[in-house]
Design an enzyme around this catalytic site. Structure first.
Site, PDB file in Angstrom:
ATOM      1  N   GLU A 308     -10.113   2.271   4.784  1.00  0.00           N
ATOM      2  CA  GLU A 308     -10.440   3.650   5.132  1.00  0.00           C
ATOM      3  C   GLU A 308     -11.683   3.774   6.019  1.00  0.00           C
ATOM      4  OE1 GLU A 308     -10.565   5.888   1.481  1.00  0.00           O
ATOM      5  OE2 GLU A 308      -8.419   5.619   1.112  1.00  0.00           O
ATOM      6  N   GLU A 427      -2.189   2.225   0.025  1.00  0.00           N
ATOM      7  CA  GLU A 427      -2.465   2.960  -1.209  1.00  0.00           C
ATOM      8  C   GLU A 427      -1.561   4.175  -1.231  1.00  0.00           C
ATOM      9  OE1 GLU A 427      -6.537   4.143  -1.664  1.00  0.00           O
ATOM     10  OE2 GLU A 427      -7.332   2.149  -1.192  1.00  0.00           O
TER      11      GLU A 427
END
Length: 695
Positions: A308, A427
């Site tokens: 991220e 994810e």
């Protein structure tokens, strides 16, 4: 296992698949291999060489001799009819020149034996491997087929031993990683492995996850706090040894393993725009050490550049540039260490691991510039945000939730998969599904989401790695916290399941009962009937079915509800032709009763008699009708952040976070319950003092 089959036939072309003509040269050769096989499953690779004139649009067909089934394909779309399989070209590999070869592959299931197919057809005709020839007399028109995901029987998923050889390309590697599991909130926890509530990772944990059918494991690691100062930024040997131990255990258990830099993205790498030299030096030092350490590990170890990625006070367009710089540097440094890293699969994220189209386009440009065949893209997916956290009335798996899912997966498919770049959903889950914060996400709505994510990922060839920070698997007992949730997730890997508009039927405690209806979501299945306590209910007497509307009769509900005590009185199962049965709770409830209360903005609890009902959401408005509390753009407040029901304590708590953004005066609260009941309550704030009473 390798089988080479030659095709000798006139190739059929055109939208109707008719013969080209006597002058057209035709023929092909098929090389079918199974580079990996394990109990109940296998990976197959199919190479088709065109020995005739160029074609544009192909279908390769075969019949499985032992009842095998395709569960996930790449570089082609497969359809099935019984044992017959037809693989159709993707848009990017439809053209096949003379002497050119096209490859596609799939994961499959088997029971008993896994004998290879002995004959193939290309565009409807058989062959021997020599150019020229005529159509096979056994060729028949292609039958109407049904996509394999909706008809494939669910295989028995068992642990897979280490393959004797690895898949031949990045698409096959990523496909073989499906499904995946995250060792979340563990090595990524700050400052150490157990800091965020999970126990130390054991080999028994990894073996259990593997035995549950997971083929890959993502091991997020936060390196910050575990390396020394500049210029070397030497990783703490003890920490590195612990990471190596868990990686090696995972490889030994047969997992594909994805290792990364995790919360480093916001602990120090986010200062890249203002401190480029220092951040880059640290980033390079870490990847130099990690690439060298893991250089000779199995090719089933996959490296992910950074989790991220995000940058302080930076517009997204500039952030895309920074991510491109870090991703390119990562690839260069890992590849330069040689050994297994020369061809190891490397995984690159978008900015924020977002699936917004501009972020995807930026990563696609990076991958094109790198011109490296062993690259995969990764994004994360936590669903439509109002539903993911239960805010703004996002309590149900609605059309907005579905559209967000489909659009996100379609974008990554068209941007990457159709260009032969595999995608890992590194994810996924819902942000607020958490055993420590019960009630935020209604269970039946979550099950519908799980079923849909599995289906839409599978049919697009996307590999999913569920984020599990302890909310799914209890790592102390090695038991799933909700066996039904896991069953739905597992079933979605290979097949669809039927669901319904709700998994709850509410009845009053007193008075006559009437029939109660639910709308079935068949999802390509067929309804088989209702069961309770191991016995079938009787159609016509206990329930009726009109199209997709299922109605439980008053007499059946009376029998199932018994004395009609508040709460769940019975559970019936709607069974379908495949997948997980849909459980329907028969619940007795009366309108909840809220009592008067006095408290402060730091502690205000409303006495509540839930009377068998369950809170879904809460609205808050001032007297002038404007929205009160946090997120003032909506009247519906965020579950748990602003309000928290506690059935055992008999209270609804209004949080300090809620009062932080409520001005003095009167606020009307509307509590929405899952039965459909609404209860209005009025609070009045004066400084830090709060009083409340039913409206």
């Amino acid at each position: 296992m390798t089988v080479i089959v030659g095709l000798l036939a006139a190739i059929l072309l055109g939208g109707a698949m008719t013969a080209v003509g006597a002058a057209a040269a035709a023929g092909c050769r098929v090389d079918y291999t199974t580079p990996a096989q394990w109990p109940g499953g296998f990976t197959a690779d199919v190479k088709v060489t065109n020995l005739g004139d160029p074609i544009n649009g192909w279908q390769v067909a075969w019949t499985f001799p032992s009842g095998q089934r395709v569960t996930q394909a790449w570089n082609a779309t497969t359809t099935t009819s019984g044992d017959r399989v037809v693989a159709t070209a993707a848009s990017y590999n439809a053209a096949l020149a003379t002497s050119a070869t096209v490859s596609f592959g799939f994961n499959g299931s088997w029971t008993g034996s896994n004998a290879p197919p002995t004959a193939f057809t290309l565009n409807g005709v058989a062959c021997t491997g020599q150019p020229g020839g005529s159509p096979s007399p056994t060729t028949s028109p292609t039958p109407s087929v049904t996509p394999s995901p909706s008809v494939t029987p669910r295989p028995t998923v068992t642990p897979r031993p280490t393959p004797t050889s690895v898949p031949l390309d990045a698409m096959a590697t990523v496909a073989a990683m499906q499904p995946g599991w995250n060792l979340g909130n563990t090595l990524d926890a700050i400052p150490d492995e157990t800091a965020w509530g999970n126990p130390l990772t054991t080999r028994e944990l990894l073996r259990h996850v593997r035995s549950e059918g997971y083929n890959s494991i993502r091991i997020p690691v936060t390196w910050n706090g575990h390396f020394g100062p500049a210029p070397d930024h030497t990783i703490d040997p003890a920490w590195l040894a612990r990471v190596e131990q868990i990686v090696d255990w995972s490889l030994d258990e047969g997992f594909y393993v994805m290792l990364n830099l995790h919360h480093d993205s916001w602990e120090w790498a986010d200062s890249y725009p203002t401190d480029e030299a220092a951040v880059l030096a640290r980033y390079r030092a870490l990847w130099d050490q990690l690439a060298t350490t893991f250089r000779d590990r199995s090719s089933r170890l996959v490296l992910e550049s950074i989790n991220e990625p995000q940058f302080t006070d930076t517009p997204d367009e500039q952030g895309d540039v920074f991510v491109q710089e870090l991703n390119a540097d990562f690839v260069e440094r890992v590849r330069s260490t040689g050994g297994g890293n020369a061809t190891r699969l490397l995984v690159l994220p978008t900015l924020h691991t977002s699936s917004e189209q501009p972020r995807l386009d930026a990563l696609a440009e990076t991958i094109e510039d790198l011109d490296d065949p062993n690259i995969a893209a990764t994004v994360h997916f936590y669903g439509w945000w109002p539903f993911s956290v239960n805010i703004a009335g996002g309590t149900r798996y609605s059309s907005e939730v579905e559209q967000d899912l489909v659009s996100s997966f379609d974008r990554v498919t068209s941007t990457f998969v159709e260009r032969d770049i595999p995608v890992v959903i590194g994810e996924w889950a819902l942000l607020a599904w958490d055993h420590t914060r019960p009630g935020i996400i209604q269970r039946g709505e979550f099950l519908k989401y799980l079923e849909a994510v599995g289906y839409h990922a599978r049919t697009r060839g996307l590999t999913t790695m569920v984020w599990d920070a302890g909310q799914f698997l209890d790592r102390s007992t090695l038991r799933w916290r909700d066996a039904g949730v896991h069953a739905m997730m597992r079933s979605s890997w290979t097949e669809r399941s039927g669901t319904a508009s709700s998994d709850q039927v509410y009845l009053p405690a007193d008075g006559a009962l009437t029939a109660a209806s639910l709308t079935l979501n068949l999802n390509g299945t067929s309804f088989q009937g209702l069961r309770h306590g191991g016995e079938d209910l009787t159609r016509g007497t206990d329930y009726t079915l009109d199209g997709d509307v299922l109605a439980l009769t008053a007499s059946a509900l009376s029998r199932l509800a018994g004395a009609r005590q508040h709460g769940v009185n019975a559970t019936v199962e709607a069974r379908f032709s495949q997948g997980v049965p849909w459980e329907i709770s028969i619940i007795t409830a009366d309108t909840p009763v809220l009592g008067a209360a006095t408290g402060t903005t730091g502690s205000f609890a409303i006495p509540t008699q839930f009377r068998g009902d369950t809170l879904a959401t809460m609205e808050a408005r001032y007297d002038d009708g404007s929205n009160a509390g946090p997120a003032s753009w909506t009247s519906y407040k965020e579950f748990w952040s602003s309000f928290r029901p506690d059935v055992d304590a008999g209270t609804i708590l209004l949080t300090p976070e809620f009062f932080n953004e409520v001005r003095d005066g009167q606020v009307t609260l509307t509590f929405h319950f899952w039965s459909g009941e609404q209860v209005t309550y009025v609070i009045t704030r004066s400084g830090t003092s709060v009083v409340g009473a039913p409206a």
